[in-house]
Write a protein that holds these residues in place. Structure first.
Motif, PDB file in Angstrom:
ATOM      1  N   VAL A   1      35.362   7.612  13.190  1.00  0.00           N
ATOM      2  CA  VAL A   1      36.019   8.848  13.603  1.00  0.00           C
ATOM      3  C   VAL A   1      37.237   8.448  14.426  1.00  0.00           C
ATOM      4  CG1 VAL A   1      35.843  10.964  14.948  1.00  0.00           C
ATOM      5  CG2 VAL A   1      33.891  10.183  13.573  1.00  0.00           C
ATOM      6  N   ILE A   2      38.432   8.815  13.942  1.00  0.00           N
ATOM      7  CA  ILE A   2      39.658   8.379  14.628  1.00  0.00           C
ATOM      8  C   ILE A   2      40.376   9.527  15.336  1.00  0.00           C
ATOM      9  CG2 ILE A   2      39.949   6.403  13.101  1.00  0.00           C
ATOM     10  CD1 ILE A   2      42.075   7.936  11.562  1.00  0.00           C
ATOM     11  N   TYR A   3      39.919  10.762  15.112  1.00  0.00           N
ATOM     12  CA  TYR A   3      40.499  11.897  15.833  1.00  0.00           C
ATOM     13  C   TYR A   3      39.554  13.079  15.721  1.00  0.00           C
ATOM     14  CZ  TYR A   3      43.846  15.424  17.431  1.00  0.00           C
ATOM     15  OH  TYR A   3      44.471  16.437  18.134  1.00  0.00           O
ATOM     16  N   ARG A   4      39.417  13.825  16.802  1.00  0.00           N
ATOM     17  CA  ARG A   4      38.635  15.060  16.817  1.00  0.00           C
ATOM     18  C   ARG A   4      39.605  16.220  17.022  1.00  0.00           C
ATOM     19  NH1 ARG A   4      33.150  14.088  17.159  1.00  0.00           N
ATOM     20  NH2 ARG A   4      32.647  11.889  17.557  1.00  0.00           N
ATOM     21  N   PHE A   5      39.693  17.085  16.032  1.00  0.00           N
ATOM     22  CA  PHE A   5      40.626  18.206  16.123  1.00  0.00           C
ATOM     23  C   PHE A   5      40.189  19.160  17.229  1.00  0.00           C
ATOM     24  CE2 PHE A   5      41.211  16.733  11.756  1.00  0.00           C
ATOM     25  CZ  PHE A   5      42.598  16.753  11.640  1.00  0.00           C
ATOM     26  N   PRO A   6      41.113  19.597  18.074  1.00  0.00           N
ATOM     27  CA  PRO A   6      40.747  20.582  19.105  1.00  0.00           C
ATOM     28  C   PRO A   6      40.208  21.859  18.464  1.00  0.00           C
ATOM     29  CG  PRO A   6      42.954  19.692  19.479  1.00  0.00           C
ATOM     30  CD  PRO A   6      42.539  19.230  18.119  1.00  0.00           C
ATOM     31  N   PRO A   7      39.146  22.434  19.002  1.00  0.00           N
ATOM     32  CA  PRO A   7      38.623  23.687  18.438  1.00  0.00           C
ATOM     33  C   PRO A   7      39.678  24.780  18.348  1.00  0.00           C
ATOM     34  CG  PRO A   7      37.073  22.778  20.013  1.00  0.00           C
ATOM     35  CD  PRO A   7      38.313  21.943  20.116  1.00  0.00           C
ATOM     36  N   SER A   8      40.656  24.739  19.250  1.00  0.00           N
ATOM     37  CA  SER A   8      41.710  25.758  19.249  1.00  0.00           C
ATOM     38  C   SER A   8      42.701  25.595  18.110  1.00  0.00           C
ATOM     39  CB  SER A   8      42.471  25.710  20.580  1.00  0.00           C
ATOM     40  OG  SER A   8      43.061  24.429  20.777  1.00  0.00           O
ATOM     41  N   SER A   9      42.633  24.473  17.375  1.00  0.00           N
ATOM     42  CA  SER A   9      43.614  24.221  16.306  1.00  0.00           C
ATOM     43  C   SER A   9      43.231  24.859  14.977  1.00  0.00           C
ATOM     44  CB  SER A   9      43.808  22.710  16.115  1.00  0.00           C
ATOM     45  OG  SER A   9      42.646  22.095  15.569  1.00  0.00           O
ATOM     46  N   HIS A  10      42.054  25.448  14.892  1.00  0.00           N
ATOM     47  CA  HIS A  10      41.606  26.045  13.631  1.00  0.00           C
ATOM     48  C   HIS A  10      40.594  27.147  13.936  1.00  0.00           C
ATOM     49  CE1 HIS A  10      37.779  23.891  14.092  1.00  0.00           C
ATOM     50  NE2 HIS A  10      38.495  22.833  14.406  1.00  0.00           N
ATOM     51  N   PRO A  11      40.342  28.047  12.983  1.00  0.00           N
ATOM     52  CA  PRO A  11      39.300  29.047  13.204  1.00  0.00           C
ATOM     53  C   PRO A  11      37.959  28.384  13.495  1.00  0.00           C
ATOM     54  CG  PRO A  11      40.612  29.603  11.275  1.00  0.00           C
ATOM     55  CD  PRO A  11      41.024  28.222  11.674  1.00  0.00           C
ATOM     56  N   LYS A  12      37.125  29.050  14.270  1.00  0.00           N
ATOM     57  CA  LYS A  12      35.808  28.499  14.600  1.00  0.00           C
ATOM     58  C   LYS A  12      35.027  28.228  13.320  1.00  0.00           C
ATOM     59  CE  LYS A  12      31.534  29.489  17.170  1.00  0.00           C
ATOM     60  NZ  LYS A  12      31.481  28.200  17.882  1.00  0.00           N
ATOM     61  N   ILE A  13      34.439  27.057  13.241  1.00  0.00           N
ATOM     62  CA  ILE A  13      33.646  26.676  12.072  1.00  0.00           C
ATOM     63  C   ILE A  13      32.275  27.335  12.181  1.00  0.00           C
ATOM     64  CG2 ILE A  13      32.593  24.755  10.821  1.00  0.00           C
ATOM     65  CD1 ILE A  13      34.916  23.002  11.930  1.00  0.00           C
ATOM     66  N   VAL A  14      31.992  28.217  11.246  1.00  0.00           N
ATOM     67  CA  VAL A  14      30.749  28.983  11.262  1.00  0.00           C
ATOM     68  C   VAL A  14      30.095  28.903   9.890  1.00  0.00           C
ATOM     69  CG1 VAL A  14      29.715  31.267  11.534  1.00  0.00           C
ATOM     70  CG2 VAL A  14      31.572  30.559  13.048  1.00  0.00           C
ATOM     71  N   TYR A  15      28.791  28.717   9.880  1.00  0.00           N
ATOM     72  CA  TYR A  15      28.000  28.703   8.650  1.00  0.00           C
ATOM     73  C   TYR A  15      27.146  29.971   8.594  1.00  0.00           C
ATOM     74  CZ  TYR A  15      28.929  23.649   8.142  1.00  0.00           C
ATOM     75  OH  TYR A  15      29.526  22.419   8.002  1.00  0.00           O
ATOM     76  N   PRO A  16      27.591  31.013   7.902  1.00  0.00           N
ATOM     77  CA  PRO A  16      26.750  32.207   7.766  1.00  0.00           C
ATOM     78  C   PRO A  16      25.698  32.028   6.670  1.00  0.00           C
ATOM     79  CG  PRO A  16      28.870  32.580   6.721  1.00  0.00           C
ATOM     80  CD  PRO A  16      28.920  31.203   7.307  1.00  0.00           C
ATOM     81  N   MET A  17      24.611  32.769   6.793  1.00  0.00           N
ATOM     82  CA  MET A  17      23.515  32.682   5.826  1.00  0.00           C
ATOM     83  C   MET A  17      23.022  34.079   5.478  1.00  0.00           C
ATOM     84  SD  MET A  17      19.821  30.705   6.223  1.00  0.00           S
ATOM     85  CE  MET A  17      19.230  31.682   7.625  1.00  0.00           C
ATOM     86  N   ALA A  18      22.650  34.266   4.216  1.00  0.00           N
ATOM     87  CA  ALA A  18      22.072  35.538   3.777  1.00  0.00           C
ATOM     88  C   ALA A  18      21.149  35.313   2.591  1.00  0.00           C
ATOM     89  CB  ALA A  18      23.167  36.531   3.387  1.00  0.00           C
ATOM     90  N   ALA A  19      20.062  36.092   2.555  1.00  0.00           N
ATOM     91  CA  ALA A  19      19.209  36.115   1.370  1.00  0.00           C
ATOM     92  C   ALA A  19      19.917  36.893   0.274  1.00  0.00           C
ATOM     93  CB  ALA A  19      17.863  36.748   1.700  1.00  0.00           C
ATOM     94  N   ILE A  20      19.824  36.392  -0.954  1.00  0.00           N
ATOM     95  CA  ILE A  20      20.462  37.038  -2.108  1.00  0.00           C
ATOM     96  C   ILE A  20      19.418  37.728  -2.972  1.00  0.00           C
ATOM     97  CG2 ILE A  20      22.061  36.658  -4.051  1.00  0.00           C
ATOM     98  CD1 ILE A  20      23.223  36.067  -1.309  1.00  0.00           C
ATOM     99  N   SER A  21      18.152  37.515  -2.701  1.00  0.00           N
ATOM    100  CA  SER A  21      17.063  38.166  -3.429  1.00  0.00           C
ATOM    101  C   SER A  21      15.879  38.290  -2.477  1.00  0.00           C
ATOM    102  CB  SER A  21      16.660  37.336  -4.651  1.00  0.00           C
ATOM    103  OG  SER A  21      15.860  36.238  -4.238  1.00  0.00           O
ATOM    104  N   PRO A  22      14.897  39.128  -2.802  1.00  0.00           N
ATOM    105  CA  PRO A  22      13.698  39.193  -1.964  1.00  0.00           C
ATOM    106  C   PRO A  22      13.024  37.837  -1.799  1.00  0.00           C
ATOM    107  CG  PRO A  22      13.782  41.069  -3.441  1.00  0.00           C
ATOM    108  CD  PRO A  22      14.905  40.167  -3.872  1.00  0.00           C
ATOM    109  N   ALA A  23      13.061  37.015  -2.849  1.00  0.00           N
ATOM    110  CA  ALA A  23      12.452  35.682  -2.766  1.00  0.00           C
ATOM    111  C   ALA A  23      13.153  34.809  -1.748  1.00  0.00           C
ATOM    112  CB  ALA A  23      12.484  35.010  -4.140  1.00  0.00           C
ATOM    113  N   GLY A  24      14.389  35.139  -1.426  1.00  0.00           N
ATOM    114  CA  GLY A  24      15.136  34.340  -0.469  1.00  0.00           C
ATOM    115  C   GLY A  24      14.716  34.541   0.967  1.00  0.00           C
ATOM    116  N   ARG A  25      13.918  35.578   1.244  1.00  0.00           N
ATOM    117  CA  ARG A  25      13.535  35.836   2.631  1.00  0.00           C
ATOM    118  C   ARG A  25      12.681  34.711   3.215  1.00  0.00           C
ATOM    119  NH1 ARG A  25      16.282  38.669   5.851  1.00  0.00           N
ATOM    120  NH2 ARG A  25      14.425  38.641   7.179  1.00  0.00           N
ATOM    121  N   ALA A  26      11.782  34.139   2.409  1.00  0.00           N
ATOM    122  CA  ALA A  26      10.952  33.030   2.905  1.00  0.00           C
ATOM    123  C   ALA A  26      11.828  31.835   3.261  1.00  0.00           C
ATOM    124  CB  ALA A  26       9.907  32.638   1.862  1.00  0.00           C
TER     125      ALA A  26
END
Length: 229
Positions: A182-207
């Motif tokens: 790792v040669i550089y860590r980008f400042p969080p202010s330099s880009h939109p916050k990195i977010v991983y959203p999650m959602a079930a796409i079917s009833p089977a996805g709830r488990a």
């Protein structure tokens, strides 16, 4: 603009004994371990944009984990999310080079060679990377050296194998990864916050949704370098 039409919203109901999970490529190591230690999952990895398009076109997915909110929004706007959409994880954006490479200073950095990044219009790591370079006033000078690839793991692999000298990846991708520094860590202010959203796409996805939010899963994500939100 994502350029995705909600016209693909009509799709067959999905029924799967083992939940099918479409997930951003950067989640592979963590989700593989979660599946091995808990609820078995059928895991399909790729760039979030490509996965979202497949779901919109009717691909069989029970759960979707995106590395960018825009691609989850496309799914939600098409009324394909069966239940709540939650922000599950966050991450850090970094620049990597060959093993032993000295840290660099941006915006003074002048790369000697190509830079691997996810597709800047479709792959979240590429979208975040472009935004970061723009924020630092570097995009115009580095754009011609960018090699766009299908997902963040592909970018990482090119540097780890010595095929390219640099890549923009997530900090989680560098955990226990040989052949890179790792040669550089980008400042969080330099880009939109990195977010991983999650959602079930079917009833089977709830488990699967519940399994990925469990305390055991949380520990795996944190060990893999993610921040659990």
């Amino acid at each position: 603009m994502l350029g995705i039409s909600a016209a693909f919203a009509a799709r067959p109901a999905i029924s799967s004994e083992v939940p099918i999970v479409f997930a951003a490529a950067s989640l592979k190591l963590a989700l593989d371990e979660i599946s091995a230690q808990g609820l078995p999952l059928r895991l399909s990895y790729g760039g979030s944009g490509a996965l979202a398009r497949q779901i919109l076109q009717g691909a069989p997915a029970d759960l979707f984990l995106s590395a960018h909110p825009d691609w989850m929004k496309a799914i939600a706007d098409a009324n394909l999310a069966k239940g709540p959409v939650i922000d599950l994880l966050s991450n850090e954006l970094v620049l990597i080079g060959p093993l032993g490479h000295d840290p660099v200073r941006l915006p003074d950095w002048k790369p000697e060679g190509r830079i691997a990044m996810g597709f800047v219009n479709a792959v979240p790591s590429g979208q975040y990377g472009k935004a970061a370079f723009e924020s630092l006033g570097l995009w115009q000078s580095v754009q011609a050296q960018v090699v766009e690839v299908e997902n963040v793991r592909a970018a990482l692999t090119l540097v780890a194998r010595g095929e390219l000298p640099y890549a923009v990846v997530y900090a989680s991708d560098t955990i226990d990864q040989g052949g890179i520094s790792v040669i550089y860590r980008f400042p969080p202010s330099s880009h939109p916050k990195i977010v991983y959203p999650m959602a079930a796409i079917s009833p089977a996805g709830r488990a699967a949704f519940d399994a990925v939010r469990s305390n055991d899963a949380r520990r795996i994500f944190e060990r893999a370098g993610f921040e659990v939100l």
